[in-house]
Motif scaffolding. Structure first.
Motif, PDB file in Angstrom:
ATOM      1  N   LEU A  90       1.444   9.317  -5.913  1.00 13.22           N
ATOM      2  CA  LEU A  90       1.746  10.711  -5.578  1.00 13.22           C
ATOM      3  C   LEU A  90       2.771  11.294  -6.536  1.00 13.22           C
ATOM      4  CD1 LEU A  90       1.981  10.377  -1.682  1.00 13.22           C
ATOM      5  CD2 LEU A  90       0.167  11.543  -2.951  1.00 13.22           C
ATOM      6  N   VAL A  91       3.789  10.503  -6.855  1.00 16.86           N
ATOM      7  CA  VAL A  91       4.811  10.960  -7.798  1.00 16.86           C
ATOM      8  C   VAL A  91       4.196  11.255  -9.161  1.00 16.86           C
ATOM      9  CG1 VAL A  91       6.904  10.301  -9.047  1.00 16.86           C
ATOM     10  CG2 VAL A  91       6.697   9.799  -6.600  1.00 16.86           C
ATOM     11  N   LYS A  92       3.260  10.390  -9.601  1.00 15.52           N
ATOM     12  CA  LYS A  92       2.563  10.617 -10.880  1.00 15.52           C
ATOM     13  C   LYS A  92       1.841  11.948 -10.898  1.00 15.52           C
ATOM     14  CE  LYS A  92       1.143   5.913 -11.832  1.00 15.52           C
ATOM     15  NZ  LYS A  92      -0.042   5.072 -12.107  1.00 15.52           N
ATOM     16  N   LYS A  93       1.363  12.393  -9.749  1.00 17.06           N
ATOM     17  CA  LYS A  93       0.650  13.659  -9.651  1.00 17.06           C
ATOM     18  C   LYS A  93       1.591  14.854  -9.508  1.00 17.06           C
ATOM     19  CE  LYS A  93      -3.298  13.991  -7.421  1.00 17.06           C
ATOM     20  NZ  LYS A  93      -4.347  14.019  -8.457  1.00 17.06           N
ATOM     21  N   VAL A 134       0.839  -1.202   0.000  1.00  9.10           N
ATOM     22  CA  VAL A 134       0.000   0.000   0.000  1.00  9.10           C
ATOM     23  C   VAL A 134       0.872   1.250   0.000  1.00  9.10           C
ATOM     24  CG1 VAL A 134      -1.683   1.327   1.334  1.00  9.10           C
ATOM     25  CG2 VAL A 134      -1.953  -1.152   1.093  1.00  9.10           C
ATOM     26  N   ALA A 135       1.940   1.239   0.793  1.00 12.43           N
ATOM     27  CA  ALA A 135       2.846   2.393   0.821  1.00 12.43           C
ATOM     28  C   ALA A 135       3.456   2.638  -0.555  1.00 12.43           C
ATOM     29  CB  ALA A 135       3.949   2.176   1.856  1.00 12.43           C
ATOM     30  N   SER A 136       3.775   1.564  -1.263  1.00  9.30           N
ATOM     31  CA  SER A 136       4.349   1.691  -2.604  1.00  9.30           C
ATOM     32  C   SER A 136       3.348   2.254  -3.601  1.00  9.30           C
ATOM     33  CB  SER A 136       4.845   0.330  -3.095  1.00  9.30           C
ATOM     34  OG  SER A 136       5.293   0.409  -4.430  1.00  9.30           O
ATOM     35  N   VAL A 137       2.138   1.678  -3.611  1.00  8.37           N
ATOM     36  CA  VAL A 137       1.119   2.141  -4.565  1.00  8.37           C
ATOM     37  C   VAL A 137       0.805   3.616  -4.329  1.00  8.37           C
ATOM     38  CG1 VAL A 137      -1.287   1.854  -5.303  1.00  8.37           C
ATOM     39  CG2 VAL A 137       0.131  -0.152  -4.885  1.00  8.37           C
ATOM     40  N   LEU A 138       0.726   4.002  -3.067  1.00  6.79           N
ATOM     41  CA  LEU A 138       0.469   5.407  -2.750  1.00  6.79           C
ATOM     42  C   LEU A 138       1.626   6.299  -3.194  1.00  6.79           C
ATOM     43  CD1 LEU A 138      -1.123   7.667  -1.337  1.00  6.79           C
ATOM     44  CD2 LEU A 138       0.075   7.047   0.772  1.00  6.79           C
ATOM     45  N   THR A 139       2.849   5.904  -2.859  1.00  5.52           N
ATOM     46  CA  THR A 139       4.024   6.708  -3.209  1.00  5.52           C
ATOM     47  C   THR A 139       4.119   6.932  -4.712  1.00  5.52           C
ATOM     48  OG1 THR A 139       5.271   5.963  -1.271  1.00  5.52           O
ATOM     49  CG2 THR A 139       6.548   6.787  -3.140  1.00  5.52           C
ATOM     50  N   GLU A 140       3.972   5.863  -5.482  1.00  4.79           N
ATOM     51  CA  GLU A 140       4.093   5.994  -6.937  1.00  4.79           C
ATOM     52  C   GLU A 140       2.945   6.834  -7.503  1.00  4.79           C
ATOM     53  OE1 GLU A 140       7.093   4.946  -7.965  1.00  4.79           O
ATOM     54  OE2 GLU A 140       7.156   4.443  -5.832  1.00  4.79           O
ATOM     55  N   ILE A 181     -12.395  -0.771  -9.681  1.00  6.66           N
ATOM     56  CA  ILE A 181     -11.877   0.479 -10.259  1.00  6.66           C
ATOM     57  C   ILE A 181     -12.463   1.682  -9.523  1.00  6.66           C
ATOM     58  CG2 ILE A 181     -12.002   1.985 -12.290  1.00  6.66           C
ATOM     59  CD1 ILE A 181      -9.916  -0.088 -12.696  1.00  6.66           C
ATOM     60  N   ASP A 182     -13.761   1.634  -9.268  1.00  7.57           N
ATOM     61  CA  ASP A 182     -14.454   2.776  -8.663  1.00  7.57           C
ATOM     62  C   ASP A 182     -14.102   2.981  -7.192  1.00  7.57           C
ATOM     63  OD1 ASP A 182     -15.720   3.266 -11.068  1.00  7.57           O
ATOM     64  OD2 ASP A 182     -17.589   2.272 -10.502  1.00  7.57           O
ATOM     65  N   ASN A 183     -13.683   1.909  -6.516  1.00 10.11           N
ATOM     66  CA  ASN A 183     -13.505   2.012  -5.068  1.00 10.11           C
ATOM     67  C   ASN A 183     -12.101   1.697  -4.558  1.00 10.11           C
ATOM     68  OD1 ASN A 183     -16.434   2.370  -3.864  1.00 10.11           O
ATOM     69  ND2 ASN A 183     -16.599   0.888  -5.533  1.00 10.11           N
ATOM     70  N   PHE A 184     -11.345   0.888  -5.285  1.00 13.40           N
ATOM     71  CA  PHE A 184     -10.069   0.418  -4.753  1.00 13.40           C
ATOM     72  C   PHE A 184      -8.896   0.652  -5.707  1.00 13.40           C
ATOM     73  CE2 PHE A 184     -13.482  -2.672  -3.450  1.00 13.40           C
ATOM     74  CZ  PHE A 184     -13.745  -2.057  -2.229  1.00 13.40           C
ATOM     75  N   SER A 185      -9.013   1.613  -6.598  1.00 14.76           N
ATOM     76  CA  SER A 185      -7.924   1.884  -7.539  1.00 14.76           C
ATOM     77  C   SER A 185      -6.871   2.782  -6.892  1.00 14.76           C
ATOM     78  CB  SER A 185      -8.459   2.562  -8.797  1.00 14.76           C
ATOM     79  OG  SER A 185      -8.921   3.868  -8.492  1.00 14.76           O
ATOM     80  N   GLN A 186      -5.695   2.767  -7.464  1.00 12.82           N
ATOM     81  CA  GLN A 186      -4.623   3.657  -7.019  1.00 12.82           C
ATOM     82  C   GLN A 186      -5.078   5.114  -7.075  1.00 12.82           C
ATOM     83  OE1 GLN A 186      -1.258   4.174  -9.752  1.00 12.82           O
ATOM     84  NE2 GLN A 186       0.136   3.988  -8.024  1.00 12.82           N
ATOM     85  N   GLU A 187      -5.743   5.483  -8.158  1.00 10.76           N
ATOM     86  CA  GLU A 187      -6.168   6.875  -8.341  1.00 10.76           C
ATOM     87  C   GLU A 187      -7.137   7.316  -7.255  1.00 10.76           C
ATOM     88  OE1 GLU A 187      -4.436   5.292 -11.905  1.00 10.76           O
ATOM     89  OE2 GLU A 187      -6.139   4.553 -10.726  1.00 10.76           O
ATOM     90  N   VAL A 193      12.042  -0.222  -4.735  1.00 12.39           N
ATOM     91  CA  VAL A 193      11.941   0.265  -6.116  1.00 12.39           C
ATOM     92  C   VAL A 193      10.917   1.379  -6.154  1.00 12.39           C
ATOM     93  CG1 VAL A 193      11.412  -0.365  -8.495  1.00 12.39           C
ATOM     94  CG2 VAL A 193      12.519  -2.034  -6.984  1.00 12.39           C
ATOM     95  N   THR A 194      11.350   2.581  -6.519  1.00 16.83           N
ATOM     96  CA  THR A 194      10.450   3.729  -6.498  1.00 16.83           C
ATOM     97  C   THR A 194      10.938   4.819  -7.443  1.00 16.83           C
ATOM     98  OG1 THR A 194       9.427   5.396  -5.069  1.00 16.83           O
ATOM     99  CG2 THR A 194      11.687   4.755  -4.543  1.00 16.83           C
ATOM    100  N   ARG A 195       9.983   5.644  -7.878  1.00 16.54           N
ATOM    101  CA  ARG A 195      10.333   6.842  -8.655  1.00 16.54           C
ATOM    102  C   ARG A 195      10.426   8.054  -7.738  1.00 16.54           C
ATOM    103  NH1 ARG A 195       6.640   8.150 -13.317  1.00 16.54           N
ATOM    104  NH2 ARG A 195       4.985   7.600 -11.853  1.00 16.54           N
TER     105      ARG A 195
END
Length: 336
Positions: free
Chosen positions: A32-35, A24-30, A313-319, A48-50
């Motif tokens: 945030l970086v995308k934004k 979860v920390a990874s999905v959130l971090t990546e 997609i509507d409830n549990f996506s990274q976005e 592994v992170t951007r």
């Protein structure tokens, strides 16, 4: 806005296999970086992170013998000594970092990924008025704590592609432990005379040896081990249904969201957050017993797999997760 994300160091971020908090920390971090947000991830050195990566521990503690307390102290203090560089610290490392929170100028948001025991709640209570808490489901809230939001865990949809046509096997996916009900998944599949594939980290060796391994025969019951991301999406996506007969109040259940993202319905026991994650008879079934689970497996064919995917997609996506957290960050920073 400069954000520090504090990830656990038991496993790599993202984990090679098991490691839900790190995932979860990874999905959130990546996300945030995308934004375009300036993020520093505090995690193991092989992560592994951007984002910018800061580490004091080269390899995950779960992969080699180590003094957990020593590395835990070094890891958390490394961030706290740099706290002034950030607008907000997002803590995914449970209650211990809270003990630094009144010693630093930077506000801290803590995602409570679950309560390992009631004994830890007094620490959260002590910082009720100065900390900020997010729950990962409405069911996993303590009445003694104040929360700023409930934000469901998000997953990277690109790693869990939708599969319209499944194969004829049932799947049990998660750590091998009595509270996850692996033995009940075996019994459900046995009564249906269906193949069961089991995947997960063996967390309780005695339980595995006594309640799981005797039934593993490579044919009707197959144990695939603690699989990694590549195999995970294939096994989840090709399953006729995910069996999730949990025997504890599960705070979330990443495999449930991941299965639905692939289009796979879920049959789960009515414990913890399951009613929040699963839409009854639309993305799966909530049951109370093995017999009820056996009875609804035949109804899985009436569920439209795309409805499962769309719900995820509507409830549990990274976005979805990232957008909710950014809203909370702004609320906290604007009042700091």
């Amino acid at each position: 806005m400069k954000i520090a994300v504090l990830s656990p160091i038991v496993w790599r971020t993202p984990p090679r296999q098991y490691g839900p908090w790190e995932q979860v920390a990874s999905v959130l971090t990546e996300g945030l970086v995308k934004k375009g947000i300036d993020v520093t991830l505090f995690a193991t050195g092989d992560s592994v992170t951007r984002a910018k990566l800061s580490s004091v521990c080269d390899h995950p503690l779960g992969e080699k013998p180590a003094d957990f307390k020593v590395w835990e102290c070094l890891h958390i203090s490394a961030l706290m000594e740099r706290a002034g560089e950030f607008d907000l610290i997002h803590n995914h490392y449970d209650f211990l970092p809270l003990t630094y929170s009144r010693l630093i100028p930077t506000p801290m948001l803590t995602t409570i990924h679950g309560f390992s025991a009631p004994d830890i709640i007094p620490v959260y209570k002590k910082y009720n008025n100065t900390g900020h808490y997010v729950s990962i489901s409405n069911s996993d809230r303590s009445e003694e704590l104040r929360y700023i939001a409930t934000i469901y865990n998000g997953i990277d949809a690109s790693l869990f592609p939708y599969r319209e046509v499944p194969e004829e096997y049932l799947l049990s996916f998660g750590r091998i432990h009595p509270e996850k009900g692996t033995h009940l998944a075996i019994e459900i599949a046995r009564q249906l005379n269906m193949q069961l594939i089991i995947c997960g980290l063996i967390q309780d060796a005695r339980y595995f040896a006594e309640k799981v391994e005797p039934f593993v025969n490579g044919d009707t019951v197959i144990y695939k081990g603690n699989v990694g991301p590549a195999d995970r999406s294939i096994l989840l996506g090709n399953a006729k249904a995910l069996l999730h007969p949990v025997l504890f109040e599960e705070p979330f259940g990443l495999s449930v969201a991941e299965a639905m993202m692939c289009g796979t319905p879920v049959i789960a026991f009515n414990r913890g957050s399951m009613k929040e994650l699963i839409l009854e008879r639309k993305t799966g079934f909530i049951v109370d017993t093995v017999e009820e689970a056996v009875a609804v497996v035949g109804d899985v064919d009436h569920i439209h797999r795309y409805d499962c995917h769309r719900h995820a997609i509507d409830n549990f996506s990274q976005e979805q997760m990232v957008n909710r957290y950014v809203e909370v960050y702004r609320r906290i920073v604007s009042t700091a």
